[in-house]
Each structure stands twice: as C-alpha cells, then as structure tokens.
Design a protein around this motif. Sequence first.
Motif: not given
Length: 465
Positions: A250-258, A233-235, A419-430
């Motif tokens: 992004l910082a939350v995502a890095v911390a949660a991912g680690a 969600t954070a990513v 997840v990859a599909g969702g991130l693709g939509i997020a990036a391409f939408g921007g």
Amino acid sequence: MATNSLTEGAPAAAHPTGPAPGPGRRGTGRTSPGLTLAAAMLGFALITLDASVVNVALPAIGGSLGGGMSGLQWVVDAYTLAFAALMLSTGALSDRIGATRAYAAGIAVFVLASVACGLAPSLPVLIGARVVQGVAAAVVLPASLSLVRQAYSDAAKRARAVAMWAAGGSVAVALGPVAGGALTTAWDWSGIFFINVPLGAVALVLLLRAPRSERRPAPLDVPGQLLAVLTLTAVTFAVIEGGTTGLIALAVAVAAGALFLWTEARQPHPVVPLSLFRDRTVAITVAAGAACSVAFYGLVFVFSLFFQQVQGRSALWAGLMFLPMTGLIAVTNVFAGKLTARVGPRLPMLVGQTVAVLGLLALLFTDASTPALALAFLMVPLALGCALTIPPLTAAMMEAVPADRAGLAAGVLNSARQVAGGLGIAAFGGLVAGDFVPGMRVSLLIAAGLLAASGVATLGLRRGR
C-alpha cells in the motif's frame, strides 16, 4: 465502455488506428470487409471470453494447483490488471506499428500464453502466463476496433459493423461461464485455455484477407504507463495479501500513485490526461462505470465459488446458473442505447443503478439452502441494471469531451472499469475467504453502497439529451 456491452468493449485506443478507411496495402488475395469484421469480432470475443470463462473453473484450478483463495484471486486479477493498465497506451502502439500488425502479434502471443496457461505445472506459472495473456489482450482490443474502422468507408455500414463487433463481446460474456463449466466438466480446467488455440488460429487466417494498416506517428507516455502498472499492481497486492506485506504494498502504491499524478501533470501527451476529470460529466460517468464493474464482476466471482464450494454444485451447473443474467445483457444494451437517444443518459442511468441496487439487496437473503434456480434469477436484476447503465454513461462521456479526445476518454473509462472490477474481486475474495456467507453479504452491501453513491452522483448530470 464505448460499446453497448458489459464486456471490455472499447474503443480503448487513444484514437482509431490509421487514416480514413481505404484500400491501403492489400493482404493476400482479394480483401473482404466481411472477413475483416469476422476476424476482429473473433479476436474481441476471444479476449472477452477469457475474462469470464475462468471464474467457474477456479475451484478445479485450486484443487489441482493449490494456492488458496488469494491464489485464485490472482488467477483472475493477473489478466484483468495487465489488460486494464496497458489499454491506456496500446492504442497509440497500434497506431505506430499499424493495426494489422498489432492485431496479428497480439493474437499470436495470446494463443501462446493460453498454451502456457493450460500446461502450467504450478499456480505461479499460471499467474505469470495470465499476465502475458492480459498484455496481449490489451493490444488486440484497440487493434480489432481499428480493423473494423478501416474496413468500411461508408459511415452507416461502419456503424453497423462496430455494433456487430460489440455484439461479439456481449455473446462472449453470456457464454463465458457456461463454456467454462462445460470445458471443466468434460475435460478439466486446462480446457478453458486450450480452446483459445483453434479460435486464435481462425482469427489469424481471417486476418489474411484484411488490408494492411498504414503506420502513423503516435506519442507514447512510457513513464506514465510504467507508473500506472506499478500503482495498480501494488494496490491489488495490498488488497489481496493484507498483513505486513500488504501494508508495504500500500505504501508503494501511494508513492507510485503520487509520482504518477506528478508525471502526468507535466507530460505533453499523458497516458491519462488529468484535465479530463475537471469535467463533471466525465468524473461522474467514470465513477458510475467503476461501480458497475465492482458489482458485476465481483458478483460473478463470488457466486462462481458459492455454487460450487457452498452448495456443492458441479462446474457445469454453476456455469448454467449465470445464463439467465448474462443472456439478457446484449438485448438490454440495445434497448438502453435507443432509450438514451430519446431521453438522454441521465434517466436510464438512474433507472439502471436503482434496479442493480435492489437486485443486490435481494441477494442478501440468500444462503446455502437457497435453491440454485432461484439464485440464478435473483442475479438477473444486477445484470439488467448494469447493462442499462453502461451505454448511456458511455454516451454521456463521449458527448462531454472534444471529438479528438473521444478515443482517449474511452480508453480511460475502459481502464477504470477493468481496474475497479479487479479490485472488487480482490476485496470480495478476501471477505469470503473465512466464513463464506457472511463475507458474501458484506460484499453485496459494499457493491450496493457503491452503486447507490454513483446513483446520487448521477443526479448531477443535466436532464434530457
């Protein structure tokens, strides 16, 4: 995916639910394997349809509820991320409570959430209801496959039934954009959600003839699951929102991912066994599946907006434009499966990835003046390439892991693709939020680059079967 389709297909469960197929506890009246299969197919098609039917309705949703591009991205990604993240553990949950109960509860919640979507007075309410839909869909998918497994005791009949179950998802992928355009045009955007009510009711009625599934113990990794949801969600928030809040996310995502990696390395039954990725085949196939999802779902999202916002087409016309590309997926899946059985996964994966990359590069030359019909057929190579890639990469992954981890590995693959599909939509939408056509071309180049990189990695797979 473990099915021969570009849908959310699975098995996404940690393992098939219940013991070997048998009579078990009966439902109301005489049980029927055919009706059980019909119920499972309908549920799978329903949750698959909701992943694709929304794209064409996005301009109408934006016009009605506002919210801008980022809001429309969340309408799609709220469902996708909840679906993807929770698929990691809903298979084990289905085992614990029984597939029949899990399926019934999932369909019921999905229908109620669909009503909430259709009645949503604002975009935040709609996004929240989409999250609930995604949670329910994550429960329905592994439970539906388990229902098919327990309904057929004969291995050959069970294999045919699973193929039919997968075909239901392929049909839903093909019909999604068309149904979305037709319902939005004839009714309004709420129709794409209200149509789930009668379909869900039919699925529950059919379920009455299914045998009751027995419960069995299955470990749940609650900390890992929660950290996975937080990380993803954070990513996604960081990619969609950007700016200062995006950096914080992004910082939350890095911390949660680690913390997720640290937790999973110490869990006796992790939701994502990190040891899986020590196998080169697993790592390559997950990467290739993710690249296909970014390209396929990202393109559907971008061109759903392109047809309507740039070319001024109706929602129905936009939906029909996807029919040539989506209509060939099921046939290509079958061909890819047969080809893989003969020559192994490496060659069809390489051919599929090459075709998809060439298709994306061809789309770089399109703009607002490109005839819509020409665009419809220019999108076909991407769909054919991805449909040719997914079955062999799934087969390769299933062969690379022990039999007792096959369902778990399939769940990881499915989640990675979603997840990859969702991130693709997020990036391409921007990227298309500003000047649409240049942003679209950058999106196409990113997708082509990811697929090309996964193609190079595919060379690392062993030749032959």
